[in-house]
Motif scaffolding. Structure first.
Motif, PDB file in Angstrom:
ATOM      1  N   GLU A 139      47.318  33.843  36.312  1.00 41.58           N
ATOM      2  CA  GLU A 139      46.325  34.522  35.497  1.00 41.58           C
ATOM      3  C   GLU A 139      46.980  35.241  34.320  1.00 41.58           C
ATOM      4  OE1 GLU A 139      43.040  36.520  37.902  1.00 41.58           O
ATOM      5  OE2 GLU A 139      44.509  35.988  39.447  1.00 41.58           O
ATOM      6  N   ALA A 140      48.197  35.760  34.553  1.00 37.63           N
ATOM      7  CA  ALA A 140      48.923  36.410  33.459  1.00 37.63           C
ATOM      8  C   ALA A 140      49.236  35.411  32.352  1.00 37.63           C
ATOM      9  CB  ALA A 140      50.219  37.035  33.984  1.00 37.63           C
ATOM     10  N   LEU A 141      49.645  34.201  32.745  1.00 38.88           N
ATOM     11  CA  LEU A 141      49.927  33.164  31.741  1.00 38.88           C
ATOM     12  C   LEU A 141      48.660  32.768  30.984  1.00 38.88           C
ATOM     13  CD1 LEU A 141      52.389  30.860  33.720  1.00 38.88           C
ATOM     14  CD2 LEU A 141      52.941  32.344  31.780  1.00 38.88           C
ATOM     15  N   GLU A 142      47.536  32.729  31.680  1.00 36.03           N
ATOM     16  CA  GLU A 142      46.270  32.422  31.008  1.00 36.03           C
ATOM     17  C   GLU A 142      45.923  33.511  29.993  1.00 36.03           C
ATOM     18  OE1 GLU A 142      43.534  32.012  34.200  1.00 36.03           O
ATOM     19  OE2 GLU A 142      44.314  30.062  34.861  1.00 36.03           O
ATOM     20  N   ALA A 143      46.178  34.778  30.368  1.00 33.42           N
ATOM     21  CA  ALA A 143      45.926  35.884  29.435  1.00 33.42           C
ATOM     22  C   ALA A 143      46.827  35.770  28.210  1.00 33.42           C
ATOM     23  CB  ALA A 143      46.139  37.227  30.136  1.00 33.42           C
ATOM     24  N   LEU A 144      48.065  35.342  28.417  1.00 33.53           N
ATOM     25  CA  LEU A 144      48.994  35.177  27.299  1.00 33.53           C
ATOM     26  C   LEU A 144      48.557  34.031  26.388  1.00 33.53           C
ATOM     27  CD1 LEU A 144      52.385  35.723  29.160  1.00 33.53           C
ATOM     28  CD2 LEU A 144      51.254  37.299  27.576  1.00 33.53           C
TER      29      LEU A 144
ATOM     30  N   GLU B 122      46.868  55.020  34.177  1.00 35.53           N
ATOM     31  CA  GLU B 122      46.828  54.642  35.587  1.00 35.53           C
ATOM     32  C   GLU B 122      48.211  54.261  36.093  1.00 35.53           C
ATOM     33  OE1 GLU B 122      44.323  54.987  37.445  1.00 35.53           O
ATOM     34  OE2 GLU B 122      42.565  55.014  36.130  1.00 35.53           O
ATOM     35  N   ASP B 123      48.568  54.824  37.252  1.00 37.44           N
ATOM     36  CA  ASP B 123      49.811  54.418  37.901  1.00 37.44           C
ATOM     37  C   ASP B 123      49.634  53.115  38.685  1.00 37.44           C
ATOM     38  OD1 ASP B 123      51.228  56.672  36.997  1.00 37.44           O
ATOM     39  OD2 ASP B 123      50.493  57.886  38.666  1.00 37.44           O
ATOM     40  N   ASP B 124      48.418  52.877  39.156  1.00 37.84           N
ATOM     41  CA  ASP B 124      48.118  51.686  39.934  1.00 37.84           C
ATOM     42  C   ASP B 124      47.757  50.539  38.989  1.00 37.84           C
ATOM     43  OD1 ASP B 124      47.217  49.726  41.609  1.00 37.84           O
ATOM     44  OD2 ASP B 124      45.546  50.880  42.452  1.00 37.84           O
ATOM     45  N   PRO B 125      48.530  49.452  38.994  1.00 39.10           N
ATOM     46  CA  PRO B 125      48.229  48.344  38.077  1.00 39.10           C
ATOM     47  C   PRO B 125      46.861  47.713  38.327  1.00 39.10           C
ATOM     48  CG  PRO B 125      49.953  47.728  39.628  1.00 39.10           C
ATOM     49  CD  PRO B 125      49.749  49.195  39.779  1.00 39.10           C
ATOM     50  N   ASN B 126      46.358  47.780  39.566  1.00 33.61           N
ATOM     51  CA  ASN B 126      45.022  47.263  39.840  1.00 33.61           C
ATOM     52  C   ASN B 126      43.967  48.083  39.118  1.00 33.61           C
ATOM     53  OD1 ASN B 126      45.154  44.998  41.984  1.00 33.61           O
ATOM     54  ND2 ASN B 126      46.555  46.539  42.779  1.00 33.61           N
ATOM     55  N   ALA B 127      44.138  49.414  39.128  1.00 35.60           N
ATOM     56  CA  ALA B 127      43.202  50.277  38.413  1.00 35.60           C
ATOM     57  C   ALA B 127      43.317  50.059  36.909  1.00 35.60           C
ATOM     58  CB  ALA B 127      43.477  51.741  38.761  1.00 35.60           C
TER      59      ALA B 127
ATOM     60  N   ARG C  18      46.619  42.994  29.485  1.00 34.77           N
ATOM     61  CA  ARG C  18      46.114  42.436  30.741  1.00 34.77           C
ATOM     62  C   ARG C  18      47.198  41.619  31.429  1.00 34.77           C
ATOM     63  NH1 ARG C  18      40.572  39.332  29.494  1.00 34.77           N
ATOM     64  NH2 ARG C  18      40.433  39.172  31.749  1.00 34.77           N
ATOM     65  N   ALA C  19      47.954  40.867  30.651  1.00 32.38           N
ATOM     66  CA  ALA C  19      49.017  40.041  31.232  1.00 32.38           C
ATOM     67  C   ALA C  19      50.064  40.902  31.925  1.00 32.38           C
ATOM     68  CB  ALA C  19      49.664  39.180  30.148  1.00 32.38           C
ATOM     69  N   TRP C  20      50.422  42.036  31.305  1.00 28.17           N
ATOM     70  CA  TRP C  20      51.395  42.939  31.936  1.00 28.17           C
ATOM     71  C   TRP C  20      50.872  43.419  33.287  1.00 28.17           C
ATOM     72  CZ3 TRP C  20      56.204  42.983  30.901  1.00 28.17           C
ATOM     73  CH2 TRP C  20      56.690  42.866  29.612  1.00 28.17           C
ATOM     74  N   ALA C  21      49.594  43.841  33.327  1.00 29.96           N
ATOM     75  CA  ALA C  21      49.025  44.339  34.572  1.00 29.96           C
ATOM     76  C   ALA C  21      48.974  43.241  35.632  1.00 29.96           C
ATOM     77  CB  ALA C  21      47.624  44.902  34.318  1.00 29.96           C
ATOM     78  N   LEU C  22      48.569  42.050  35.227  1.00 28.95           N
ATOM     79  CA  LEU C  22      48.505  40.930  36.167  1.00 28.95           C
ATOM     80  C   LEU C  22      49.887  40.571  36.701  1.00 28.95           C
ATOM     81  CD1 LEU C  22      45.933  38.801  34.181  1.00 28.95           C
ATOM     82  CD2 LEU C  22      45.584  39.650  36.518  1.00 28.95           C
ATOM     83  N   GLU C  23      50.885  40.648  35.834  1.00 30.50           N
ATOM     84  CA  GLU C  23      52.258  40.371  36.287  1.00 30.50           C
ATOM     85  C   GLU C  23      52.701  41.379  37.335  1.00 30.50           C
ATOM     86  OE1 GLU C  23      56.846  40.402  34.602  1.00 30.50           O
ATOM     87  OE2 GLU C  23      55.185  40.344  33.157  1.00 30.50           O
ATOM     88  N   LYS C  24      52.355  42.630  37.119  1.00 28.45           N
ATOM     89  CA  LYS C  24      52.783  43.684  38.041  1.00 28.45           C
ATOM     90  C   LYS C  24      52.193  43.508  39.435  1.00 28.45           C
ATOM     91  CE  LYS C  24      53.657  47.283  34.603  1.00 28.45           C
ATOM     92  NZ  LYS C  24      53.196  48.587  34.053  1.00 28.45           N
TER      93      LYS C  24
END
Length: 232
Positions: A139-144, A101-106, A127-133
């Motif tokens: 939420e990215a920190l929570e995933a980490l 996926e090119d779209d980080p939301n997708a 997941r953290a990478w996608a949330l950061e983007k």
């Protein structure tokens, strides 16, 4: 050989993970390199140049595809798609599907599905990478945090935390996390540049200049190695 047989990838996977389940196998391969280098570099080193043809287990097929995508070769998407047809509900397959996926939301949607199937540190880090983007830093920190709870600490986690904290303008914590990553990955001049920015924002100009100097030295070594690789 310029193109090793597909069985070499299968053999490398089998030798590394033996009797572990496929979902754990994918995590080992994609997670291990992230502890010190880019997530797929370890596997790429293990198998040498990738074969042009397909074949082998769905997992090996997907990993070859992931390496090709990492190398910005479009054939990787086709290999991953073939692997997904064989294992459409596997956690590792859903997580790798996100890479198409090119779209980080997708991509995040696929990773949420993967996380519902398989609890694994490497999936949480994806997941953290996608949330950061998409700018969802908390939420990215929570995933980490979940990733560390599942698979333990590592420089890859420290790097991602540092980036998120930098976006949140929490420069002291960002500089500390990036320092942890640099200790394990001293040749990463991009991390040194990021840490220098954090130090500058904190008013620690002398330390920032010192980090910039180290970054320049590492970049020079990187460029020299690249020239040697290309021209011999």
């Amino acid at each position: 050989d310029d193109h090793l047989p597909a069985r070499r990838v299968d053999q490398a996977v089998a030798a590394r993970v033996s009797a572990r389940a496929e979902s754990a196998e994918a995590g080992l391969w994609l997670d291990a390199g992230a502890q010190t280098r880019s997530p797929l570099e370890l596997l790429a080193d293990s198998v040498g140049e990738l074969p042009k043809g397909a074949g082998g287990s769905p997992l090996a097929l997907a990993l070859r595809g992931a390496i090709l995508l990492w190398r910005e070769q479009p054939e990787g998407a086709r290999l991953i798609s073939r692997a997904l047809k064989a294992r459409p509900r596997a956690g590792w397959a859903l997580a790798l599907r996100a890479r198409l996926e090119d779209d980080p939301n997708a991509a995040l949607g696929w990773l949420e599905r993967a996380a519902s199937v398989e609890k694994a540190g490497w999936i949480e880090r994806e997941r953290a990478w996608a949330l950061e983007k998409i700018g969802r830093m908390r939420e990215a920190l929570e995933a980490l945090d979940r990733a560390e709870a599942l698979s333990g600490p590592g420089p890859g986690l420290s790097e991602q935390r540092g980036r998120c904290l930098q976006h949140m303008k929490k420069y002291a914590r960002a500089a500390a996390c990036l320092r942890q990553a640099i200790v394990k990955m001293p040749d990463r001049f991009d991390l040194r540049l990021l840490r220098a920015t954090a130090l500058w924002q904190l008013g620690q100009t002398a330390s920032a200049r010192e980090e910039l100097s180290h970054a320049a030295d590492e970049r020079q070594r990187f460029d020299a190695a690249k020239i040697e690789l290309i021209f011999g």
